[in-house]
Motif scaffolding. Structure first.
Motif, mmCIF file in Angstrom:
data_model
loop_
_atom_site.group_PDB
_atom_site.id
_atom_site.type_symbol
_atom_site.label_atom_id
_atom_site.label_comp_id
_atom_site.label_asym_id
_atom_site.label_seq_id
_atom_site.Cartn_x
_atom_site.Cartn_y
_atom_site.Cartn_z
ATOM 1 N N LEU A 69 30.046 54.750 24.253
ATOM 2 C CA LEU A 69 29.582 55.989 24.223
ATOM 3 C C LEU A 69 30.363 57.018 24.865
ATOM 4 C CD1 LEU A 69 27.432 58.116 23.101
ATOM 5 C CD2 LEU A 69 26.239 57.343 25.244
ATOM 6 N N ASN A 70 31.194 58.171 24.266
ATOM 7 C CA ASN A 70 31.703 59.075 24.911
ATOM 8 C C ASN A 70 30.694 60.363 25.030
ATOM 9 O OD1 ASN A 70 33.153 61.156 25.829
ATOM 10 N ND2 ASN A 70 34.793 60.873 24.202
ATOM 11 N N GLU A 71 29.977 60.346 26.439
ATOM 12 C CA GLU A 71 29.020 61.174 26.433
ATOM 13 C C GLU A 71 29.418 62.660 26.474
ATOM 14 O OE1 GLU A 71 26.357 58.566 29.548
ATOM 15 O OE2 GLU A 71 28.338 58.996 30.176
ATOM 16 N N THR A 72 30.989 62.759 26.515
ATOM 17 C CA THR A 72 31.415 64.329 26.219
ATOM 18 C C THR A 72 31.269 64.922 24.978
ATOM 19 O OG1 THR A 72 33.046 63.855 28.339
ATOM 20 C CG2 THR A 72 33.467 65.901 26.868
ATOM 21 N N THR A 73 31.562 63.794 23.991
ATOM 22 C CA THR A 73 31.524 64.097 22.547
ATOM 23 C C THR A 73 30.220 63.892 21.884
ATOM 24 O OG1 THR A 73 32.652 62.372 21.806
ATOM 25 C CG2 THR A 73 33.866 64.358 22.592
ATOM 26 N N GLY A 74 29.613 62.932 22.479
ATOM 27 C CA GLY A 74 28.496 62.300 21.923
ATOM 28 C C GLY A 74 28.494 61.285 20.851
ATOM 29 N N ARG A 75 29.919 60.889 20.673
ATOM 30 C CA ARG A 75 30.286 60.068 19.748
ATOM 31 C C ARG A 75 30.330 58.528 20.082
ATOM 32 N NH1 ARG A 75 35.932 60.203 16.234
ATOM 33 N NH2 ARG A 75 35.510 58.182 14.874
ATOM 34 N N THR A 76 29.857 57.569 19.437
ATOM 35 C CA THR A 76 29.490 55.992 19.699
ATOM 36 C C THR A 76 30.738 55.378 19.062
ATOM 37 O OG1 THR A 76 27.490 56.337 20.389
ATOM 38 C CG2 THR A 76 28.243 54.200 19.914
ATOM 39 N N VAL A 77 31.406 54.435 19.319
ATOM 40 C CA VAL A 77 32.093 53.444 18.753
ATOM 41 C C VAL A 77 31.898 52.056 19.063
ATOM 42 C CG1 VAL A 77 34.792 52.763 18.467
ATOM 43 C CG2 VAL A 77 34.118 55.143 18.742
ATOM 44 N N THR A 78 31.984 51.065 18.040
ATOM 45 C CA THR A 78 31.592 49.567 18.342
ATOM 46 C C THR A 78 32.959 48.962 18.669
ATOM 47 O OG1 THR A 78 32.174 49.170 15.995
ATOM 48 C CG2 THR A 78 29.958 49.952 16.674
ATOM 49 N N GLY A 79 32.497 48.045 19.641
ATOM 50 C CA GLY A 79 33.844 47.145 20.182
ATOM 51 C C GLY A 79 33.184 45.921 20.514
ATOM 52 N N GLU A 80 34.112 44.962 21.401
ATOM 53 C CA GLU A 80 33.572 43.910 21.815
ATOM 54 C C GLU A 80 34.266 43.406 23.146
ATOM 55 O OE1 GLU A 80 36.636 40.609 19.674
ATOM 56 O OE2 GLU A 80 34.766 40.973 18.715
ATOM 57 N N VAL A 81 33.697 42.572 23.872
ATOM 58 C CA VAL A 81 34.300 42.351 25.276
ATOM 59 C C VAL A 81 35.470 41.299 24.887
ATOM 60 C CG1 VAL A 81 33.892 40.886 27.634
ATOM 61 C CG2 VAL A 81 31.919 42.117 26.122
ATOM 62 N N ALA A 82 36.581 41.776 25.459
ATOM 63 C CA ALA A 82 37.897 41.316 25.133
ATOM 64 C C ALA A 82 38.007 40.116 26.174
ATOM 65 C CB ALA A 82 39.006 42.449 25.004
ATOM 66 N N SER A 83 38.031 40.338 27.541
ATOM 67 C CA SER A 83 38.185 39.688 28.663
ATOM 68 C C SER A 83 37.327 39.967 29.842
ATOM 69 C CB SER A 83 39.672 39.866 28.958
ATOM 70 O OG SER A 83 39.999 41.143 29.825
ATOM 71 N N ILE A 84 37.030 38.845 30.647
ATOM 72 C CA ILE A 84 36.190 39.136 31.928
ATOM 73 C C ILE A 84 36.891 38.434 32.895
ATOM 74 C CG2 ILE A 84 34.040 38.523 33.167
ATOM 75 C CD1 ILE A 84 32.692 38.564 30.329
ATOM 76 N N GLY A 85 37.644 39.021 34.123
ATOM 77 C CA GLY A 85 38.003 38.484 35.267
ATOM 78 C C GLY A 85 37.378 37.954 36.356
ATOM 79 N N ASP A 86 38.115 37.249 37.115
ATOM 80 C CA ASP A 86 37.338 36.649 38.337
ATOM 81 C C ASP A 86 36.589 37.724 39.158
ATOM 82 O OD1 ASP A 86 37.971 34.091 37.356
ATOM 83 O OD2 ASP A 86 39.989 34.064 38.650
ATOM 84 N N LEU A 87 35.775 37.286 40.026
ATOM 85 C CA LEU A 87 35.144 38.363 40.825
ATOM 86 C C LEU A 87 36.158 38.985 41.882
ATOM 87 C CD1 LEU A 87 32.524 39.403 41.971
ATOM 88 C CD2 LEU A 87 32.468 37.691 43.485
ATOM 89 N N ARG A 88 36.183 40.319 41.780
ATOM 90 C CA ARG A 88 37.167 41.086 42.673
ATOM 91 C C ARG A 88 36.303 41.238 43.987
ATOM 92 N NH1 ARG A 88 38.454 46.091 39.554
ATOM 93 N NH2 ARG A 88 36.085 46.698 40.001
ATOM 94 N N PRO A 89 36.915 40.976 45.068
ATOM 95 C CA PRO A 89 36.329 41.064 46.384
ATOM 96 C C PRO A 89 36.111 42.649 46.751
ATOM 97 C CG PRO A 89 38.731 40.437 46.810
ATOM 98 C CD PRO A 89 38.378 40.402 45.310
ATOM 99 N N GLY A 90 35.169 42.740 47.433
ATOM 100 C CA GLY A 90 34.933 44.331 47.849
ATOM 101 C C GLY A 90 33.361 44.295 48.235
ATOM 102 N N GLY A 91 33.261 45.295 49.173
ATOM 103 C CA GLY A 91 31.804 45.715 49.671
ATOM 104 C C GLY A 91 31.071 46.352 48.927
ATOM 105 N N GLY A 92 29.725 45.926 48.522
ATOM 106 C CA GLY A 92 28.647 46.778 47.734
ATOM 107 C C GLY A 92 29.075 47.034 46.444
ATOM 108 N N ALA A 93 29.091 48.419 46.050
ATOM 109 C CA ALA A 93 29.234 48.502 44.483
ATOM 110 C C ALA A 93 30.784 48.249 44.187
ATOM 111 C CB ALA A 93 29.054 50.023 44.292
ATOM 112 N N GLU A 94 31.762 48.049 45.128
ATOM 113 C CA GLU A 94 33.116 47.831 44.582
ATOM 114 C C GLU A 94 33.161 46.383 44.229
ATOM 115 O OE1 GLU A 94 35.530 48.741 47.808
ATOM 116 O OE2 GLU A 94 35.079 50.795 47.920
#
Length: 396
Positions: free
Chosen positions: A271-296
């Motif tokens: 969803l592009n909230e600027t234009t309100g347009r929605t496009v369909t897609g799919e998950v292409a890849s998921i990587g290993d956990l990236r270290p970081g604190g909290g929300a990072e």
């Protein structure tokens, strides 16, 4: 005695008196009634101010498709960024005419820039140029050049990987179509002792070739110019452009708590909230956990669109809704708050027929999403009403 009737005046007076008494009584009764509505005892006032007794809150049993969704943010970026670093030619390399701007679409045959009066032409290919290609040469780079020229629509009949007459003609046509003189071999120095030639050598008669400084191979075309790094008059020392190569994708970070819910190939709404347009897609890849604190901290995730993302999505911060699980078809559902455990350990709901006469129904639960849970069991059908709160005896 004259036998005449008694005077009427005393009777009339008594009648008036009685009417006055009755009227006064009525007035006093009305006044008392009015006073009773205004004057309340403390007990009555407290009773009227108390909250109403608990009532039964119900919900309808319905059929719907349950979808468990994971929502996250992402940024639309090119699949791959490519810095354009032309191979320097002889002499000083200066941008003499800028021919592409940021956001421009680059096709095969596009002149990326003019350096010292000569073009740098984008061609489709994998191996960067590493030598000037002249007539009579052989090799994989010649084969790549022939394939690129054929892709532009020029007819090449030479044997694959051999620079012959048709390859030379295609090079000439490529340059002429872009308003540049084709590069030609240097003229041989005449022998001063020899007699003058009747037909002196001209540029048109000399063989054409391809300098490695005037071509730039790109693996995937078309591409888009995402940045211009050197302007008119700048000396070429490093990259002059950055190309966005391949389709645009969305990159984000998946929270560790949601990693077990999301897998590659799952459908996604972009969803592009600027234009309100929605496009369909799919998950292409998921990587290993990236270290970081909290929300990072999170897993890098890449989402590709089912069709190419619109150009106005480039660089936008978008909302991604991943359908992590679905029942596939409509199932019988009730609000989660309708489910309770009975004393015997069974899972039940309270069915409420007409008249608020409740009846416990044992059910089996399935998928849950969005505050609803799938149920199945005898005695419960679509349209029934079940208790979800306000049960006076504390059950549930």
């Amino acid at each position: 005695m004259d036998g005449s009737p008694a005077p009427a005046e005393p009777l009339r007076g008594r009648r008036r008196f009685l009417i006055g008494v009755v009227t006064g009584a009525v007035v006093m009764a009305i006044a008392g009634l009015g006073a009773s509505t205004l004057i309340k005892s403390p007990q009555q006032a407290a009773a009227e101010a108390a909250p109403p007794g608990p009532s039964l809150i119900t919900a309808t049993v319905e059929r719907r498709v349950l979808r468990q969704a994971v929502v996250l943010r992402g940024t639309v970026e090119p699949d791959r960024a490519l810095d354009v670093r032309p191979v320097p030619g002889a002499g000083r390399a200066v941008i003499s005419r800028r021919t592409v701007k940021a956001g421009a679409r680059v096709e095969a045959g596009t002149v990326l820039a003019e350096i010292s009066g000569r073009p740098v032409i984008a061609l489709k290919g994998v191996v960067p140029p590493y030598r000037d290609i002249h007539r009579g040469m052989k090799g994989s780079d010649v084969d790549q050049l022939q394939a690129a020229l054929s892709g532009l629509g020029y007819r090449v009949t030479d044997r694959d990987g051999v620079f012959g007459a048709s390859t030379e003609r295609a090079i000439r046509k490529m340059y002429q179509a872009r308003d540049y003189d084709p590069p030609v071999e240097e003229a041989e120095q005449p022998d001063p002792t020899a007699a003058p030639s009747a037909s002196p050598t001209t540029a048109a008669s000399r063989p054409a070739y391809l300098p490695m400084s005037e071509v730039y191979y790109v693996r995937s075309l078309p591409a888009r110019v995402s940045a211009v790094k050197a302007g008119l008059g700048a000396e070429v020392r490093d990259a002059i452009l950055t190309l966005s190569v391949g389709d645009m994708v969305v990159r984000g970070s998946l929270a560790p708590a949601d990693r077990e819910l999301v897998e590659t190939g799952m459908p996604v709404q972009i969803l592009n909230e600027t234009t309100g347009r929605t496009v369909t897609g799919e998950v292409a890849s998921i990587g290993d956990l990236r270290p970081g604190g909290g929300a990072e901290a999170g897993h890098p995730i890449t989402v590709g669109a089912t069709k190419a993302l619109p150009s106005n999505f480039a660089g936008e911060d978008v909302r991604l809704t991943v359908t992590a699980a679905t029942t596939g078809q409509a199932v019988l559902v009730v609000p989660v708050s309708a489910i309770f455990s009975a004393a015997d350990g069974s899972t039940q709901v309270l069915r409420v027929p007409e008249g608020d006469r409740r009846r416990s129904v044992t059910v089996r639960t399935g998928a849950s999403a969005g505050g609803f849970v799938e149920v199945s069991g005898d005695g419960l059908t679509e349209g029934d009403r079940v208790a979800v709160g306000g049960i006076p005896d504390g059950t549930g």
